[in-house]
Design an enzyme around this catalytic site. Sequence first.
Site, PDB file in Angstrom:
ATOM      1  NE  ARG A  15       5.905   7.057   9.057  1.00 36.50           N
ATOM      2  CZ  ARG A  15       5.305   8.223   9.060  1.00 36.50           C
ATOM      3  NH1 ARG A  15       4.534   8.545  10.059  1.00 36.50           N
ATOM      4  NH2 ARG A  15       5.460   9.082   8.070  1.00 36.50           N
ATOM      5  CG  ASN A  38       7.196  26.630   5.673  1.00 38.32           C
ATOM      6  OD1 ASN A  38       7.600  27.052   4.587  1.00 38.32           O
ATOM      7  ND2 ASN A  38       7.609  25.505   6.198  1.00 38.32           N
ATOM      8  NE  ARG A  52      16.433  17.241  -1.344  1.00 37.53           N
ATOM      9  CZ  ARG A  52      15.922  17.787  -0.229  1.00 37.53           C
ATOM     10  NH1 ARG A  52      16.344  17.381   0.957  1.00 37.53           N
ATOM     11  NH2 ARG A  52      15.021  18.719  -0.318  1.00 37.53           N
ATOM     12  N   GLY A  56      11.654  13.663  11.990  1.00 39.78           N
ATOM     13  CA  GLY A  56      10.829  12.451  11.866  1.00 39.78           C
ATOM     14  C   GLY A  56      11.495  11.149  12.270  1.00 39.78           C
ATOM     15  CG  HIS A  80      17.252  20.621   7.686  1.00 40.63           C
ATOM     16  ND1 HIS A  80      17.856  19.473   7.225  1.00 40.63           N
ATOM     17  CD2 HIS A  80      16.007  20.614   7.155  1.00 40.63           C
ATOM     18  CE1 HIS A  80      17.017  18.798   6.458  1.00 40.63           C
ATOM     19  NE2 HIS A  80      15.887  19.481   6.388  1.00 40.63           N
ATOM     20  CD  GLU A  91      12.493  23.170  10.997  1.00 38.74           C
ATOM     21  OE1 GLU A  91      13.077  23.573   9.983  1.00 38.74           O
ATOM     22  OE2 GLU A  91      11.849  22.113  11.017  1.00 38.74           O
ATOM     23  NE  ARG A 132      11.817  26.207   6.818  1.00 38.72           N
ATOM     24  CZ  ARG A 132      11.763  24.890   6.855  1.00 38.72           C
ATOM     25  NH1 ARG A 132      10.616  24.286   7.039  1.00 38.72           N
ATOM     26  NH2 ARG A 132      12.852  24.180   6.719  1.00 38.72           N
ATOM     27  CG  HIS A 179      16.697  17.997  10.680  1.00 39.71           C
ATOM     28  ND1 HIS A 179      15.893  18.937  11.275  1.00 39.71           N
ATOM     29  CD2 HIS A 179      15.990  17.517   9.633  1.00 39.71           C
ATOM     30  CE1 HIS A 179      14.746  19.010  10.629  1.00 39.71           C
ATOM     31  NE2 HIS A 179      14.780  18.160   9.609  1.00 39.71           N
TER      32      HIS A 179
HETATM   33  P1  ADP Z   1      10.359  16.563   6.584  1.00 41.15           P
HETATM   34  O1  ADP Z   1      11.766  16.483   6.149  1.00 41.15           O
HETATM   35  O2  ADP Z   1       9.357  16.375   5.491  1.00 41.15           O
HETATM   36  O3  ADP Z   1      10.043  17.707   7.533  1.00 41.15           O
HETATM   37  P2  ADP Z   1       9.933  14.898   8.928  1.00 41.15           P
HETATM   38  O4  ADP Z   1      10.987  15.443   9.804  1.00 41.15           O
HETATM   39  O5  ADP Z   1       8.507  15.139   9.317  1.00 41.15           O
HETATM   40  O6  ADP Z   1      10.164  15.239   7.416  1.00 41.15           O
HETATM   41  O7  ADP Z   1      10.173  13.322   8.825  1.00 41.15           O
HETATM   42  C1  ADP Z   1       9.314  12.523   8.069  1.00 41.15           C
HETATM   43  C2  ADP Z   1       9.897  11.148   8.014  1.00 41.15           C
HETATM   44  O8  ADP Z   1      10.072  10.632   9.335  1.00 41.15           O
HETATM   45  C3  ADP Z   1       8.962  10.162   7.338  1.00 41.15           C
HETATM   46  O9  ADP Z   1       9.177  10.113   5.969  1.00 41.15           O
HETATM   47  C4  ADP Z   1       9.348   8.871   7.974  1.00 41.15           C
HETATM   48  O10 ADP Z   1      10.334   8.294   7.131  1.00 41.15           O
HETATM   49  C5  ADP Z   1      10.016   9.221   9.277  1.00 41.15           C
HETATM   50  N1  ADP Z   1       9.285   8.673  10.423  1.00 41.15           N
HETATM   51  C6  ADP Z   1       8.219   9.203  11.056  1.00 41.15           C
HETATM   52  N2  ADP Z   1       7.808   8.390  12.045  1.00 41.15           N
HETATM   53  C7  ADP Z   1       8.627   7.312  12.035  1.00 41.15           C
HETATM   54  C8  ADP Z   1       8.722   6.113  12.802  1.00 41.15           C
HETATM   55  N3  ADP Z   1       7.867   5.848  13.783  1.00 41.15           N
HETATM   56  N4  ADP Z   1       9.721   5.250  12.514  1.00 41.15           N
HETATM   57  C9  ADP Z   1      10.586   5.493  11.517  1.00 41.15           C
HETATM   58  N5  ADP Z   1      10.550   6.592  10.753  1.00 41.15           N
HETATM   59  C10 ADP Z   1       9.578   7.492  11.005  1.00 41.15           C
END
Ligand code: ADP
Length: 398
Positions: free
Chosen positions: A284, A7, A240, A330, A180, A383, A91, A207
């Site tokens: 978080r 990637n 965003r 996430g 995505h 992915e 990717r 997602h």
């Molecule tokens: P990206 O779009 O960068 O690939 P990810 O799918 O890795 O992002 O998601 C990252 C986001 O997931 C973080 O910014 C956070 O907001 C959220 N996240 C991760 N762990 C937790 C959690 N335990 N509780 C709530 N939100 C979380």
Amino acid sequence: MKILVINSGSSSLKYQLFDMEKEYVIAKGLCERIGMEGSLLRHRPADGKPVVYEEAMPNHVSAIKLMFRALTASEGGVIKNMDEIGAVGHRVLHGGDKFSASILIDEAVKDAIRENIPLGPLHNPANLMGIEACENVVPGVPQVAVFDTAFHQTMPEKAYIYAIPQKYYTKYKIRRYGFHGTSHRYVSARTLQLLGRTENTRIITCHLGNGSSIAAIKDGKCIDTTMGLTPLEGLMMGTRSGSIDPAIVWYISEIENISAAEVVSMLNKKSGALAVSGFSSDFRDIEDAIENGDERARLTLDMFEYSIVKYIGAYAAALGGVDAITFTAGVGENSPLSRESIINQLSFLGLKIDPEKNKVRGRETDLTAEGSSAKIYLVPTNEELMIARDTKNIVCAN
Ligand code: ADP
């Protein structure tokens, strides 16, 4: 067979080396600050200690060379030489309307990725640099492009045409593409396996990460998705804005005397949860602040969930009902709080989530409560594995 998945970003390059016999990641790593001061590579073999290389990487060719050195080194190396790598999967962000599936890379494919640079100005050039660097360093190893947009190419015209003068579509290809796609494809295929059937299925994949999108999938094919020409449309996200009145772009550029490009950059990078909470784009942090009684954080999460609830409702209508809703990425994988709140707001559709089963993070789980009108799943996305599978299938078929 061993497959390397890459990637390639403008200043970073992530990789994972898969052994496809058991679909197992042998090693992974990240080259950071390519073309800048202080570049470094963090290499992580599955069995063994991580190794950090603090070496200059003036360009992507030097990053790829260093990656191969890390993969074959005596310390932390996992292969003897590059001949062990059967193929490389890349990717690629934007395939425009040219690619509805992954494809073996040749000159024509590279030209098409180049033609789509106006649609993916940040990512496509970086993706091409990764492809060309591999051609340079491991010539003769087959390479496959896996597009973020490809899965959404099955959308009907009524979902992808914007109601603007049609010359902008015919001349400049301005339409909904969606992103995505590799994640929605992976997660929806797994959801169909969990449902135990493909025919007559209506699923909604959510997602929810830093970037977020939802897709409506009928009989395994995408019929609509929230992101558009660019990833800015649709849900409110970490930084965003998601969908807003497009006249806001003109209005802000007038009153602040800045260009439309600057406004769009603000909508991409300084909006969403970051803007509403005033302190973080990370959900978080938002959840922690809510625990401490922060009202802006509460509003942020309420708005995020509200945008998701509205799109799930819209897609349930578009699909004529829903058989499964799947959470991933996430937030989708790690936030029981948001999953429960979202499904509870959709109880009018007969959806019920089991609060006990929902106490889970990052593990595939059926979250459905008894009596729910549709299944509710958590399926961790992967992915890289999807890219590795596509690469293997295409290389073995050629
Ligand atoms: P990206 O779009 O960068 O690939 P990810 O799918 O890795 O992002 O998601 C990252 C986001 O997931 C973080 O910014 C956070 O907001 C959220 N996240 C991760 N762990 C937790 C959690 N335990 N509780 C709530 N939100 C979380």
